[in-house]
Write an enzyme that holds these catalytic residues in place. Structure first.
Site, PDB file in Angstrom:
ATOM      1  CG  ASN A  45      -1.706   1.236   1.422  1.00 19.92           C
ATOM      2  OD1 ASN A  45      -1.768   2.064   0.510  1.00 19.92           O
ATOM      3  ND2 ASN A  45      -2.323   1.390   2.583  1.00 19.92           N
ATOM      4  CE  LYS A  56       0.035   3.184   4.779  1.00 16.56           C
ATOM      5  NZ  LYS A  56       0.165   3.293   6.229  1.00 16.56           N
ATOM      6  CG  HIS A 106      -5.592   2.030   5.492  1.00 15.70           C
ATOM      7  ND1 HIS A 106      -5.105   2.942   6.399  1.00 15.70           N
ATOM      8  CD2 HIS A 106      -4.591   1.139   5.279  1.00 15.70           C
ATOM      9  CE1 HIS A 106      -3.860   2.619   6.714  1.00 15.70           C
ATOM     10  NE2 HIS A 106      -3.522   1.524   6.043  1.00 15.70           N
ATOM     11  CD  GLU A 161      -2.568   5.530   6.927  1.00 15.50           C
ATOM     12  OE1 GLU A 161      -2.567   5.486   5.677  1.00 15.50           O
ATOM     13  OE2 GLU A 161      -1.646   5.044   7.619  1.00 15.50           O
ATOM     14  CD  GLU A 208      -3.046  -2.206   7.552  1.00 13.92           C
ATOM     15  OE1 GLU A 208      -2.018  -2.522   6.940  1.00 13.92           O
ATOM     16  OE2 GLU A 208      -3.600  -1.101   7.400  1.00 13.92           O
ATOM     17  N   GLY A 249       3.229   2.446  10.711  1.00 16.70           N
ATOM     18  CA  GLY A 249       4.221   3.499  10.521  1.00 16.70           C
ATOM     19  C   GLY A 249       5.013   3.846  11.774  1.00 16.70           C
ATOM     20  CB  SER A 260       5.778  -1.713  11.858  1.00 19.61           C
ATOM     21  OG  SER A 260       5.436  -0.370  12.140  1.00 19.61           O
TER      22      SER A 260
HETATM   23  P1  13P Z   1       3.438   0.503   7.523  1.00 11.27           P
HETATM   24  O1  13P Z   1       3.897  -0.800   6.930  1.00 11.27           O
HETATM   25  O2  13P Z   1       4.142   1.693   6.960  1.00 11.27           O
HETATM   26  O3  13P Z   1       3.418   0.454   9.025  1.00 11.27           O
HETATM   27  O4  13P Z   1       1.911   0.702   7.057  1.00 11.27           O
HETATM   28  C1  13P Z   1       1.014  -0.329   7.221  1.00 11.27           C
HETATM   29  C2  13P Z   1      -0.239   0.000   6.505  1.00 11.27           C
HETATM   30  O5  13P Z   1      -0.985   0.865   6.920  1.00 11.27           O
HETATM   31  C3  13P Z   1      -0.528  -0.732   5.268  1.00 11.27           C
HETATM   32  O6  13P Z   1      -1.831  -0.517   4.846  1.00 11.27           O
END
Ligand code: 13P
Length: 253
Positions: free
Chosen positions: A12, A14, A100, A102, A170, A176, A215
């Site tokens: 992903n 983003k 997601h 976010e 997640e 992150g 992560s």
């Molecule tokens: P990270 O791997 O950067 O922690 O992000 C995970 C994520 O949100 C994937 O959708």
């Protein structure tokens, strides 16, 4: 008994990636994938929408699939800035991420809206990757399973199958941050999700892929992918370059 489920390693991106560097990384990944005669897992890239068309060309013939990061519930209409599942399919996507954390946090998306988006994905012939996960506060209050259970109930609609639905766990606090749950914690949540899906969708729930995200990187991927009921990963930061992503893919391929 856990069913044999084909793993999926999904990147992903983003809101990251400009054309020239992104294409370079995608092409490197595609070259490595083309060398795999019988890959043991599926590989997916979900770039920002601006890169869907160029990436579609760059990964042609590599068996890397393409996905969107979100879709609108409607097929078309007056929704400025949004993209429909049909448009993603038209751009060469086979998957779309919905719900997601976010999107839930930045855009106030409810599980009801996430369910509508997943249904839109199915209508367009896409596989929906439905994300669930607790915040740090919820975890500290011991509410992880309650929160994840409610998100599952409300975000998955009747008609979800092993083919059209993937669930990504997640934990919000692991995204992150470089923090990950222990393998025991991941095993517990994934077993809980599997039991819920099996209860509601019977055999289809047994076959649905359950991804872990938060992560994931080369150094922890193998131990996370070895956990029962973990059928792949949803990778953010470590999916942006082929050098970081390929070792994660290799844990399953
Ligand atoms: P990270 O791997 O950067 O922690 O992000 C995970 C994520 O949100 C994937 O959708």
């Amino acid at each position: 008994m856990a069913a044999k489920v084909r793993p999926l390693i999904a990147g992903n991106w983003k809101m990251n990636g400009l054309k020239s560097a992104a294409l370079r990384e995608a092409k490197k990944l595609a070259t490595r994938m083309r060398k795999q005669s019988r890959p043991g897992c599926d590989v997916l890239l979900c770039p920002p929408s601006t890169l869907l068309a160029p990436l579609h060309m760059a990964i042609k013939g590599s068996r890397i699939a393409l996905g969107g990061q979100d879709c609108h519930a409607a097929a078309s209409g007056a929704h400025t800035g949004d993209i429909s599942a049909e448009m993603l399919a038209d751009a060469g996507c086979g998957y779309v991420i919905v719900g997601h954390s976010e999107r839930r946090a930045d855009h106030g998306e409810s599980s009801g809206q996430v369910r509508a988006k997943a249904l839109a994905a199915h209508r367009a012939g896409l596989r929906a990757i439905i994300c669930v996960g607790e915040t740090d506060g919820e975890r500290k209050r011991g509410q992880t399973l309650t929160v994840v259970g409610k998100q599952l109930t409300d975000s998955l609609a009747k008609g979800c199958t092993a083919r059209n639905t993937i669930v990504a766990y997640e934990p919000v606090w692991a995204i992150g941050t470089g923090l990950t749950p222990t393998v025991d914690d991941v095993a517990q949540v994934h077993a809980f999700i599997r039991a819920r899906l099996r209860g509601r969708f019977q055999d289809q729930g047994l076959g649905m892929r359950l991804l872990y995200g938060g992560s994931v990187k080369a150094s922890n991927a193998a131990e996370l992918m070895a956990v029962e009921n973990v059928n792949g990963a949803l990778v953010g930061g470590a999916s942006l370059t082929a050098g970081d992503f390929w070792p994660i893919v290799k844990t399953c391929i």
